[in-house]
Design an enzyme around this catalytic site. Structure first.
Site, mmCIF file in Angstrom:
data_model
loop_
_atom_site.group_PDB
_atom_site.id
_atom_site.type_symbol
_atom_site.label_atom_id
_atom_site.label_comp_id
_atom_site.label_asym_id
_atom_site.label_seq_id
_atom_site.Cartn_x
_atom_site.Cartn_y
_atom_site.Cartn_z
ATOM 1 C CG ASP A 1 -1.906 1.148 1.151
ATOM 2 O OD1 ASP A 1 -2.891 1.004 0.417
ATOM 3 O OD2 ASP A 1 -1.684 2.186 1.829
ATOM 4 C CD GLU B 1 -4.618 3.910 -1.681
ATOM 5 O OE1 GLU B 1 -4.891 4.184 -0.517
ATOM 6 O OE2 GLU B 1 -5.443 4.038 -2.619
#
Length: 623
Positions: free
Chosen positions: A494, A538
């Site tokens: 992440d 993301e």
């Protein structure tokens, strides 16, 4: 002299000790015949649920009845016990083999008692793996030694959903070996002949593209597999470790054989050209046989057998009737077909009536249908050969007539032929041009389909695999890890503070960041089997097959450092970028474990986020 007095005394004791009826004991010695049929010495009683050998052997003689074929030669009867006693009056032991020549009994619990004590227990049946049999044979064989001047009693608990017929014999080893040689030769010849005919027909079907030979080869090969299953050879050599498959093969193969028989009859008797009503009957029958093929393996075994037997009798009569009607109208092949099918009809009827309990004959149940089947298949092969020869002669005659007519036309209309040849050449050229255009169009369409397929598995922004491709690969790699017992690792990544990048520099800068990170991940995964995908937003997910926890951590640390060192800038501004990674690695042992491994990696990522970001966390169970 003492030996015979002992035998006499034993017989008198057993006769006077029976409360209602006497039980016969088989007395044998070394000079007895090498094979003895046990049916006259068999007694049976119904199985009371929950009672074992200790209770059954205490039954009085009044609770046992002689076992007759009227009781056992049926399908789907309740479990029952059978017993018999053997006395060896010789002064030396003799080796014997007890055989139960019904390879389709589901379960046999055999108890061997000497002096009313159980000395051996054996469990056999076709619901057990073939390798667990005491003696590897198509039938159920129990070898034992008859000790001198001792009474041996055998109790057998029989459980089966099929035919409960019990052809039991007591063999010497020499006689059994000779019998095995003889039966193996006859069965091998039968199966070999059927297989050869089926494969020969299949090769002819492939080379000639004949539906008649295709259906006939399917019929013969399915019959061959059915015969091999009925005789126990298929279970022994094809699926010895799959007793569950053995339980469904007969209900599956019988309607499959009917399906091919109906399709073959439709083609060989040419109902399409001679009788449309019979064509419809054949096709409805084929649909019914296909329905039976798909459903009978899931029905109760006894019910499925009854349905199959009745269906075989009905379809056999139906096909015979249609063939006779066509024969009465003068069709030569229909006459030959009726003659061939008559053997199958008689054999199927006799076997079916024996299985249904309507008639009783001193032969095995399968003998009539096997003889009729062999006669029918050989005769059908001859019919196909005759038809093939007739068609060949007809084609040759047509070609000769066409050649004569063409010669006459050439002699009388040469100019017309020249014009026609010129037209044909132009037409052929046009066809070639259109064919080439079509091939080009198909090639372009194929390339477009490949591109669409690739696009469906690739994330359009980052160029790595998308979530759907990840889920599919996760399932495949999980099964591979489970089968090979190798570890599999999952990395969940992440981007730290990605929202602030979008808010500060704009969404285009965020998209550029995602692309650079995806490219970095792809460059750092060297093995072809490794997979990187955009998991969502993301987040990225990486699958590392055949990778333990230590190796996965090394890869994760390398990726984290490479991303931290990326020179990412936007509009002359440097974008600080770090990532957090969660790692989980295990050997997959269950079907759902890959998803659990993914959840564990996600939890490890969550801990990495809570631990200050820009770090790698390995999943550990929470206390």
């Amino acid at each position: 002299m003492i030996r015979y007095l002992g035998l006499l005394l034993l017989t008198l004791v057993l006769l006077f000790s029976a409360s209602v009826r006497a039980e016969t004991i088989l007395a044998i010695g070394g000079d007895e015949e090498s094979v003895l049929e046990l049916s006259p010495w068999l007694y049976f009683t119904q199985d009371n649920e929950g009672e074992g050998i200790d209770q059954v052997r205490r039954y009085s003689s009044s609770q046992w009845d002689r076992l007759t074929s009227n009781y056992s030669n049926r399908i789907g009867i309740a479990p029952f016990w059978v017993k018999f006693s053997v006395y060896n009056y010789e002064e030396r032991g003799v080796d014997r083999l007890l055989s139960v020549a019904n390879p389709h009994l589901d379960r046999i619990e055999l108890y061997h008692l000497v002096k009313d004590k159980v000395i051996d227990k054996v469990i056999m049946g076709d619901n057990q793996p073939f390798s667990e049999r005491p003696l590897i044979n198509n039938h159920f064989i129990y070898p034992f030694e008859l000790e001198p001047e001792k009474l041996h009693t055998f109790y057998l608990k029989i459980e089966t959903e099929g035919s409960a017929t019990l052809p039991m014999n007591l063999w010497s080893q020499e006689a059994f070996a000779k019998n095995i040689e003889a039966t193996s030769l006859s069965h091998g010849f039968q199966l070999g002949a059927l297989t050869a005919i089926g494969l020969f027909s299949l090769f002819i079907a492939i080379t000639s593209r004949s539906f008649s030979y295709s259906y006939y080869s399917g019929y013969v090969l399915s019959v061959t597999l059915l015969v091999a299953t009925l005789q126990g050879f298929a279970f022994r050599f094809l699926w010895p470790s799959l007793p569950a498959l053995q339980q469904i093969m007969i209900p599956l193969l019988v309607p499959l054989t009917m399906l091919f028989a109906l399709l073959f009859t439709e083609k060989v008797l040419q109902f399409k050209y001679h009788n449309v009503h019979m064509l419809r009957v054949c096709r409805f029958g084929a649909a019914y046989a296909l329905l039976l093929t798909l459903t009978t393996p899931f029905l109760d075994y006894a019910l499925a057998l009854y349905i199959d037997i009745i269906s075989v009798l009905f379809i056999t009569v139906l096909l015979m009737g249609m063939a006779m009607i066509q024969a009465s109208r003068g069709y030569k092949l229909a006459k030959l077909y009726s003659l061939a099918w008559s053997g199958m009809l008689v054999g199927a009827f006799i076997t079916g009536l024996m299985y249904l309990g309507f008639i009783e004959l001193p032969i095995k149940h399968l003998t009539p249908v096997m003889l009729g089947l062999l006669f029918e298949i050989l005769f059908m092969a001859a019919i196909l050969a005759i038809r093939y020869n007739d068609e060949r002669k007809a084609k040759l005659r047509i070609k000769q007539e066409a050649l004569v007519q063409a010669q006459r036309i050439r002699q009388t209309r040469e100019e017309a032929l020249l014009i026609e040849a010129d037209s044909n050449e132009k037409l052929e050229q046009m066809v070639q041009e259109r064919t080439l255009e079509l091939e080009i169009a198909l090639r372009e369409l194929n390339e477009a389909n490949q591109k669409l397929t690739e696009q469906a598995t690739v994330d359009s922004l980052t160029g790595v695999k998308n979530r759907a491709a990840f889920d599919k690969r996760l399932l495949a790699e999980g099964r591979l890890s489970r089968r090979q017992q190798t570890p599999m690792a999952i990395l969940m990544l992440d981007i730290d503070r990605f929202k602030s990048i979008n808010d500060t520099y704009g969404h285009l800068a965020g998209d550029q960041t995602l692309r650079l990170i995806a490219q970095t991940l792809k460059e750092n995964l060297k093995r072809p089997a490794d997979l990187v995908s955009r998991f969502g937003g993301e987040e990225f997910a990486i699958i590392l097959p055949n990778t333990a926890e230590e190796g996965a951590v090394l890869v994760a640390e390398l990726i984290r450092k490479m991303v931290a060192e990326l020179p990412i800038s936007w509009e002359n501004a440097t974008i600080p970028l770090t990532i957090s990674i969660g790692v989980s690695a295990e050997i997959i042992n269950t079907e759902n474990q890959p998803n659990i491994l993914l959840e564990q990696a996600d939890k490890a990522l969550y801990r990495a986020k809570n631990s200050g970001r820009n770090c790698v966390m390995v999943y550990t169970p929470e206390p």
